[in-house]
Design a protein around this motif. Structure first.
Motif, PDB file in Angstrom:
ATOM      1  N   SER A  16     -19.684   5.731  -3.374  1.00  0.00           N
ATOM      2  CA  SER A  16     -19.554   5.276  -1.988  1.00  0.00           C
ATOM      3  C   SER A  16     -18.301   4.437  -1.749  1.00  0.00           C
ATOM      4  N   LEU A  17     -17.713   3.912  -2.819  1.00  0.00           N
ATOM      5  CA  LEU A  17     -16.518   3.081  -2.668  1.00  0.00           C
ATOM      6  C   LEU A  17     -15.290   3.960  -2.422  1.00  0.00           C
ATOM      7  N   THR A  18     -14.634   3.760  -1.316  1.00  0.00           N
ATOM      8  CA  THR A  18     -13.401   4.499  -1.034  1.00  0.00           C
ATOM      9  C   THR A  18     -12.166   3.739  -1.498  1.00  0.00           C
ATOM     10  N   GLU A  19     -12.346   2.475  -1.882  1.00  0.00           N
ATOM     11  CA  GLU A  19     -11.264   1.647  -2.404  1.00  0.00           C
ATOM     12  C   GLU A  19     -11.891   0.549  -3.244  1.00  0.00           C
ATOM     13  N   PRO A  20     -11.097  -0.161  -4.049  1.00  0.00           N
ATOM     14  CA  PRO A  20     -11.658  -1.245  -4.851  1.00  0.00           C
ATOM     15  C   PRO A  20     -12.343  -2.307  -3.984  1.00  0.00           C
ATOM     16  N   PHE A  21     -13.432  -2.832  -4.492  1.00  0.00           N
ATOM     17  CA  PHE A  21     -14.175  -3.897  -3.812  1.00  0.00           C
ATOM     18  C   PHE A  21     -13.805  -5.232  -4.440  1.00  0.00           C
ATOM     19  N   CYS A  22     -13.501  -6.213  -3.612  1.00  0.00           N
ATOM     20  CA  CYS A  22     -13.222  -7.563  -4.093  1.00  0.00           C
ATOM     21  C   CYS A  22     -14.099  -8.554  -3.335  1.00  0.00           C
ATOM     22  N   GLY A  23     -14.686  -9.498  -4.057  1.00  0.00           N
ATOM     23  CA  GLY A  23     -15.529 -10.485  -3.394  1.00  0.00           C
ATOM     24  C   GLY A  23     -16.335 -11.281  -4.402  1.00  0.00           C
ATOM     25  N   VAL A  24     -17.272 -12.046  -3.892  1.00  0.00           N
ATOM     26  CA  VAL A  24     -18.089 -12.903  -4.746  1.00  0.00           C
ATOM     27  C   VAL A  24     -19.175 -12.085  -5.443  1.00  0.00           C
ATOM     28  N   ASN A  25     -19.676 -12.624  -6.514  1.00  0.00           N
ATOM     29  CA  ASN A  25     -20.745 -11.993  -7.279  1.00  0.00           C
ATOM     30  C   ASN A  25     -22.042 -12.026  -6.475  1.00  0.00           C
ATOM     31  N   THR A  26     -22.541 -10.847  -6.115  1.00  0.00           N
ATOM     32  CA  THR A  26     -23.790 -10.756  -5.352  1.00  0.00           C
ATOM     33  C   THR A  26     -24.920 -10.150  -6.186  1.00  0.00           C
ATOM     34  N   VAL A  52     -15.107  -3.111 -13.918  1.00  0.00           N
ATOM     35  CA  VAL A  52     -15.502  -4.382 -13.314  1.00  0.00           C
ATOM     36  C   VAL A  52     -14.620  -5.490 -13.890  1.00  0.00           C
ATOM     37  N   LEU A  53     -13.883  -6.175 -13.004  1.00  0.00           N
ATOM     38  CA  LEU A  53     -13.054  -7.314 -13.386  1.00  0.00           C
ATOM     39  C   LEU A  53     -13.713  -8.568 -12.822  1.00  0.00           C
ATOM     40  N   ALA A  54     -13.859  -9.578 -13.642  1.00  0.00           N
ATOM     41  CA  ALA A  54     -14.584 -10.777 -13.198  1.00  0.00           C
ATOM     42  C   ALA A  54     -13.854 -12.044 -13.614  1.00  0.00           C
ATOM     43  N   SER A  55     -14.047 -13.081 -12.787  1.00  0.00           N
ATOM     44  CA  SER A  55     -13.415 -14.371 -13.056  1.00  0.00           C
ATOM     45  C   SER A  55     -14.351 -15.499 -12.640  1.00  0.00           C
ATOM     46  N   PRO A  56     -14.296 -16.654 -13.325  1.00  0.00           N
ATOM     47  CA  PRO A  56     -15.062 -17.828 -12.878  1.00  0.00           C
ATOM     48  C   PRO A  56     -14.435 -18.500 -11.664  1.00  0.00           C
ATOM     49  N   ASP A  57     -13.220 -18.095 -11.311  1.00  0.00           N
ATOM     50  CA  ASP A  57     -12.516 -18.622 -10.140  1.00  0.00           C
ATOM     51  C   ASP A  57     -12.934 -17.837  -8.904  1.00  0.00           C
ATOM     52  N   ALA A  58     -13.501 -18.525  -7.922  1.00  0.00           N
ATOM     53  CA  ALA A  58     -14.007 -17.850  -6.722  1.00  0.00           C
ATOM     54  C   ALA A  58     -12.904 -17.194  -5.905  1.00  0.00           C
ATOM     55  N   GLN A  59     -11.657 -17.629  -6.075  1.00  0.00           N
ATOM     56  CA  GLN A  59     -10.558 -17.077  -5.291  1.00  0.00           C
ATOM     57  C   GLN A  59      -9.738 -16.024  -6.042  1.00  0.00           C
ATOM     58  N   ARG A  60     -10.059 -15.778  -7.305  1.00  0.00           N
ATOM     59  CA  ARG A  60      -9.267 -14.815  -8.076  1.00  0.00           C
ATOM     60  C   ARG A  60      -9.364 -13.422  -7.452  1.00  0.00           C
ATOM     61  N   PHE A  61     -10.574 -12.998  -7.102  1.00  0.00           N
ATOM     62  CA  PHE A  61     -10.782 -11.718  -6.433  1.00  0.00           C
ATOM     63  C   PHE A  61     -11.540 -11.991  -5.130  1.00  0.00           C
ATOM     64  N   ASN A  62     -10.796 -12.252  -4.057  1.00  0.00           N
ATOM     65  CA  ASN A  62     -11.454 -12.574  -2.793  1.00  0.00           C
ATOM     66  C   ASN A  62     -11.367 -11.407  -1.822  1.00  0.00           C
ATOM     67  N   SER A  63     -12.202 -11.441  -0.807  1.00  0.00           N
ATOM     68  CA  SER A  63     -12.352 -10.304   0.106  1.00  0.00           C
ATOM     69  C   SER A  63     -11.134 -10.075   0.992  1.00  0.00           C
ATOM     70  N   THR A  64     -10.187 -11.016   1.029  1.00  0.00           N
ATOM     71  CA  THR A  64      -9.014 -10.855   1.887  1.00  0.00           C
ATOM     72  C   THR A  64      -7.791 -10.335   1.128  1.00  0.00           C
ATOM     73  N   MET A  65      -7.885 -10.195  -0.178  1.00  0.00           N
ATOM     74  CA  MET A  65      -6.718  -9.784  -0.953  1.00  0.00           C
ATOM     75  C   MET A  65      -6.457  -8.283  -0.811  1.00  0.00           C
ATOM     76  N   ASP A  82      -4.114  -2.513  -3.146  1.00  0.00           N
ATOM     77  CA  ASP A  82      -3.234  -1.408  -3.546  1.00  0.00           C
ATOM     78  C   ASP A  82      -2.969  -1.410  -5.050  1.00  0.00           C
ATOM     79  N   PHE A  83      -2.686  -2.587  -5.599  1.00  0.00           N
ATOM     80  CA  PHE A  83      -2.391  -2.657  -7.037  1.00  0.00           C
ATOM     81  C   PHE A  83      -3.625  -2.302  -7.857  1.00  0.00           C
ATOM     82  N   LEU A  84      -4.788  -2.771  -7.433  1.00  0.00           N
ATOM     83  CA  LEU A  84      -6.035  -2.423  -8.126  1.00  0.00           C
ATOM     84  C   LEU A  84      -6.297  -0.919  -8.041  1.00  0.00           C
TER      85      LEU A  84
END
Length: 239
Positions: free
Chosen positions: A153-163, A206-219, A222-224
């Motif tokens: 279902s993903l048409t592009e990489p998803f970035c955001g908080v861990n849900t 799956v790329l993950a970080s303890p930093d909440a802003q490393r992969f945020n929904s506004t980034m 294209d590079f991913l």
């Protein structure tokens, strides 16, 4: 051209600041004929309480514009340098993948090299739809149909908080994942495929970080997306 031709009658319609501004804008030779006014006009300085001449105020504004332009140029140069560094890392990562001759270790190599090259704290990967010789490998096990459907279902990489997505459990330390980047892995677009020609996904990164802003929904993603495309191309040998 005289002032009386430009301004309305002062008795019937008082002269406004707009009238004066329009007159000066439409009479470019006014200050040539009254050059002494340029030195006589006093304005308040934006940087102090003293009054300054019109020329000095204009010079101040010009210097500020120059500083802004210099800052923009420096930002552009910094962005170019950062993009060059990322491009070099991406090339090194891709070379490592395509020079690898052991297909069985390729998925873990993709994850490890991503973590090393791009300083990603945690990387997980799963691949399905592989040939029989790889179906018992760890990277092909433990993926539900829901996770496969989500990947497609993903048409592009998803970035955001861990849900709490299932893919979090593929990480070495799921509890330490605060922000995520989830990259669908798929083959080349096919005619009549899902989502406007996209092939069904055959894996997830799956790329993950303890930093909440490393992969945020506004980034930007294209590079991913380029990372996902290269990883997908390298993994086609498993299918």
């Amino acid at each position: 051209m005289t002032i009386s031709n430009q301004f309305p009658n002062a008795m019937g319609s008082p002269i406004t600041e707009d009238d004066i501004a329009n007159y000066l804008a439409n009479t470019p030779d006014f200050f040539e004929r009254h050059a002494e006014l340029l030195a006589a006009v006093q304005l308040s300085s934006p940087h102090s309480q003293r009054a300054v001449s019109l020329q000095e105020r204009q010079a101040t504004l010009l210097r500020e514009k120059i500083r802004m332009l210099e800052q923009r140029i420096m930002d552009m140069i910094r962005n170019v340098n950062e993009n060059m560094v990322l491009s070099d890392k991406l090339l090194q990562w891709a070379q490592t993948l395509f020079l690898n001759a052991d297909s069985q270790v390729l998925p873990q190599l993709i994850a490890d090299e991503l973590a090393n090259q791009f300083s990603v704290p945690q990387v997980g990967i799963k691949v399905w739809g592989v040939t029989p010789q790889f179906q018992s490998c760890n990277f092909a096990l433990g993926v539900s149909e829901d996770a496969k459907s989500f990947a497609t279902s993903l048409t592009e990489p998803f970035c955001g908080v861990n849900t709490g997505l299932e893919a979090i459990n593929w990480l070495p330390e799921p509890q330490a994942a605060v922000s995520l980047a989830i990259l669908p892995l798929r083959g080349l677009p096919v005619a009549g495929g899902t989502r406007g020609g996209l092939a069904p996904a055959f894996g997830l990164l799956v790329l993950a970080s303890p930093d909440a802003q490393r992969f945020n929904s506004t980034m930007g993603t294209d590079f991913l997306a380029r990372i996902a495309e290269l990883a997908s191309a390298a993994l086609t040998r498993l299918r």
